[in-house]
Design a protein around this motif. Structure first.
Motif, PDB file in Angstrom:
ATOM      1  N   PHE A  72    -143.361 -47.371  41.085  1.00 32.21           N
ATOM      2  CA  PHE A  72    -143.959 -46.939  42.352  1.00 32.21           C
ATOM      3  C   PHE A  72    -143.292 -45.669  42.879  1.00 32.21           C
ATOM      4  N   GLY A  73    -141.990 -45.523  42.632  1.00 34.87           N
ATOM      5  CA  GLY A  73    -141.300 -44.325  43.098  1.00 34.87           C
ATOM      6  C   GLY A  73    -141.831 -43.069  42.432  1.00 34.87           C
ATOM      7  N   SER A  74    -141.854 -43.080  41.093  1.00 33.52           N
ATOM      8  CA  SER A  74    -142.377 -41.889  40.410  1.00 33.52           C
ATOM      9  C   SER A  74    -143.884 -41.799  40.574  1.00 33.52           C
ATOM     10  N   GLY A  75    -144.528 -42.969  40.743  1.00 33.08           N
ATOM     11  CA  GLY A  75    -145.973 -42.973  40.946  1.00 33.08           C
ATOM     12  C   GLY A  75    -146.374 -42.285  42.240  1.00 33.08           C
ATOM     13  N   ALA A 113    -151.421 -35.376  41.902  1.00 34.08           N
ATOM     14  CA  ALA A 113    -152.838 -35.505  41.566  1.00 34.08           C
ATOM     15  C   ALA A 113    -153.740 -35.259  42.761  1.00 34.08           C
ATOM     16  N   GLY A 114    -153.158 -34.888  43.895  1.00 35.67           N
ATOM     17  CA  GLY A 114    -153.969 -34.557  45.051  1.00 35.67           C
ATOM     18  C   GLY A 114    -154.239 -35.724  45.984  1.00 35.67           C
ATOM     19  N   GLN A 115    -153.597 -36.896  45.730  1.00 38.68           N
ATOM     20  CA  GLN A 115    -153.753 -38.027  46.653  1.00 38.68           C
ATOM     21  C   GLN A 115    -152.593 -38.041  47.639  1.00 38.68           C
ATOM     22  N   SER A 116    -152.629 -39.007  48.564  1.00 37.59           N
ATOM     23  CA  SER A 116    -151.572 -39.025  49.575  1.00 37.59           C
ATOM     24  C   SER A 116    -150.297 -39.687  49.064  1.00 37.59           C
ATOM     25  N   GLY A 117    -150.429 -40.661  48.121  1.00 36.87           N
ATOM     26  CA  GLY A 117    -149.248 -41.362  47.640  1.00 36.87           C
ATOM     27  C   GLY A 117    -148.736 -42.415  48.600  1.00 36.87           C
ATOM     28  N   MET A 118    -149.459 -42.637  49.696  1.00 40.28           N
ATOM     29  CA  MET A 118    -148.988 -43.580  50.701  1.00 40.28           C
ATOM     30  C   MET A 118    -149.084 -45.029  50.212  1.00 40.28           C
ATOM     31  N   ALA A 119    -150.037 -45.304  49.291  1.00 36.33           N
ATOM     32  CA  ALA A 119    -150.166 -46.679  48.781  1.00 36.33           C
ATOM     33  C   ALA A 119    -148.891 -47.093  48.066  1.00 36.33           C
TER      34      ALA A 119
END
Lengths: 224, 256
Positions: free
Chosen positions: A179-182, A189-195
């Motif tokens: 999840f950290g590197s994800g 990739a242009g997403q927020s990464g908040m999930a």
């Protein structure tokens, strides 16, 4: 003395000890920088490559550097006998362990997390990505400290304890790495990464809540 | 901790939790479970290899499923059973439950390894590769390492009491983490590459399912028999100096 003041005094004591031994923190930092430096040497310095592997490499390097610091959590206190004195006091052992965890995180993991953006810039990560790297490390390293702390207490004083600690803790920490590197990869990739960040935070809450109790139990075993 | 009345009522419940009473019980049970495992495995293999038809897509290569799926089930199930005994040990401090957990671990590791090996043997002809970083494969590999960690920890502690408790704490941490690992690996995989390898195509014929269930039961019986054998050895090691062990016919015969 209230429980909260006892907790605070443990944190202050361990931070002071860490300050007197600041070389140990520097060794961890140097290890982190060295591992991160080896990857461009082994794979090749092409910027597009480095941008692609950067988040994963930096997270693995940070995980390993944190793992390197974990045996220090109880080792010196155990060797000079002060751990037994700490276990004898009237406050719950889990509070003492939680204080040691907090101090260890502040002294070992926070400097690493703060150094990570610098390496991120060297890997050519744009600011959105290295900011996310910093955020994910700040949320993820408490899990490494607390969950790894249980492992450190379980392996305290054993033959080959450090190697055993890595075997015990690394499979358990796979989700933190993912999840950290994800989170950083999602930003790329242009997403927020908040999930991913939320999942990391949820795991942190669970680990911070449960680990001190388990580590306290393991410590009492190691002392007996 | 216990009041006299509860001690009396719990004597019945914990009768077989004493190693001295469990040892002969396990000895009587082992032949039954071994025989059951053998019969079920022979029946399952016969139905699976002689009666079940070839798969429409995979030909005869699919037949390794009769080993692959049961071992995968057992690898996951045994960890839960291990954690169950560990919790019993942590709560009631019964020695035998920690020994059960330690006896289960090698069988669990063996099952995880078999699942990985049969999977890669299956993967080579079907997908053209021995290994993919697929979610299921990766989580099984991590489960294998969790078993190895448990075994390494309990073996490297000399003090038996500490070994028991440390193992119990570790498997308790592990059982909370296994679902987290499983789902994280799953999400990681779907985030980065589409799960293209998990589709099996045709639904299963009922003969195939029957053979697989028989093999699953056989693996279960095998695991029970192996665990009981191992727990008997562990009991003998722990209780070597007690009187009841010295008076056992097999021990007395060895020494004379």
């Amino acid at each position: 003395m209230s429980v909260i003041r006892f907790f605070g005094s443990i944190v202050v004591r361990d931070l002071l000890l860490a300050w007197r031994q600041r070389g140990d923190v520097l060794v961890g930092l140097m290890f982190f920088v060295l591992v991160a430096t080896l990857f461009p040497l082994a794979i090749g310095p092409e910027p597009a490559w480095l941008l692609r592997i950067g988040p994963g490499v930096l997270w693995v390097a940070a995980l390993l550097a944190n793992l390197l610091a974990l045996p220090r959590l109880f080792q010196s206190d155990w060797q000079d006998g002060s751990l037994e004195q700490l276990l004898l006091n009237p406050f719950p052992v889990s509070v003492m362990v939680a204080g040691k965890f907090a101090a260890h995180w502040l002294a070992s993991s926070v400097p690493l997390a703060l150094a990570a953006p610098l390496l991120g810039i060297q890997y050519g990560l744009p600011s959105a990505q290295w900011l996310m790297l910093l955020a994910s490390l700040l949320l993820g390293t408490p899990i490494i400290t607390t969950l790894g702390g249980v492992g450190a207490a379980l392996t305290l004083g054993l033959r080959q304890g450090e190697v055993l600690l890595a075997l015990l803790v690394l499979p358990l920490l796979a989700p933190v790495l993912i999840f950290g590197s994800g989170a950083v990869a999602a930003v790329a990739a242009g997403q927020s990464g908040m999930a991913e960040l939320s999942l990391l935070a949820a795991m942190m809450c669970a680990s911070v809540f449960c680990s001190p109790w388990l580590a306290a139990r393991a410590l009492r075993l190691a002392i007996e | 901790m216990q009041t006299p009345t509860s001690a009396r009522s719990s004597r019945h419940w914990f009768h077989f939790s004493a190693p001295s009473t469990f040892y002969p019980l396990a000895g009587r049970a082992i032949p039954w479970f071994s025989a059951l495992a053998l019969v079920l495995a022979l029946a399952g293999l016969w139905i699976g290899f002689a009666i079940a038809p070839s798969d429409a897509q995979q030909g005869d290569g699919y037949r390794i499923i009769y080993l692959h799926v049961p071992t995968s089930w057992m690898a996951m199930f045994i960890y839960v059973v291990m954690a169950f005994w560990s919790v019993i040990h942590l709560v009631w401090k019964t020695r035998l439950s920690a020994l059960m957990a330690q006896a289960l671990a090698p069988t669990g590791a063996w099952m995880a390894l078999m699942s990985l090996l049969t999977g890669s043997l299956w993967g080579k002809p079907m997908w053209g590769t021995w290994w993919v970083w697929d979610a299921r494969l990766t989580s099984m590999l991590l489960l294998f390492f969790l078993y190895l960690g448990f075994i390494a920890l309990t073996r490297s502690i000399d003090d038996p009491d500490r070994a028991d408790q440390a193992g119990s704490i570790l498997s308790l941490v592990g059982v909370f983490n296994v679902p987290v690992i499983y789902f994280s690996v799953y999400w990681w995989n779907t985030l980065h590459q589409g799960a293209s390898v998990s589709s099996r195509g045709s639904s299963m014929a009922s003969v195939m399912l029957l053979a697989m269930l028989l093999m699953g039961l056989a693996a279960w019986m095998y695991a029970i028999a192996m665990t009981l054998r191992r727990v008997r050895v562990l009991i003998l090691q722990r209780e070597a100096n007690t009187r009841w062990v010295q008076e056992l016919t097999e021990v007395a015969a060895k020494e004379s």
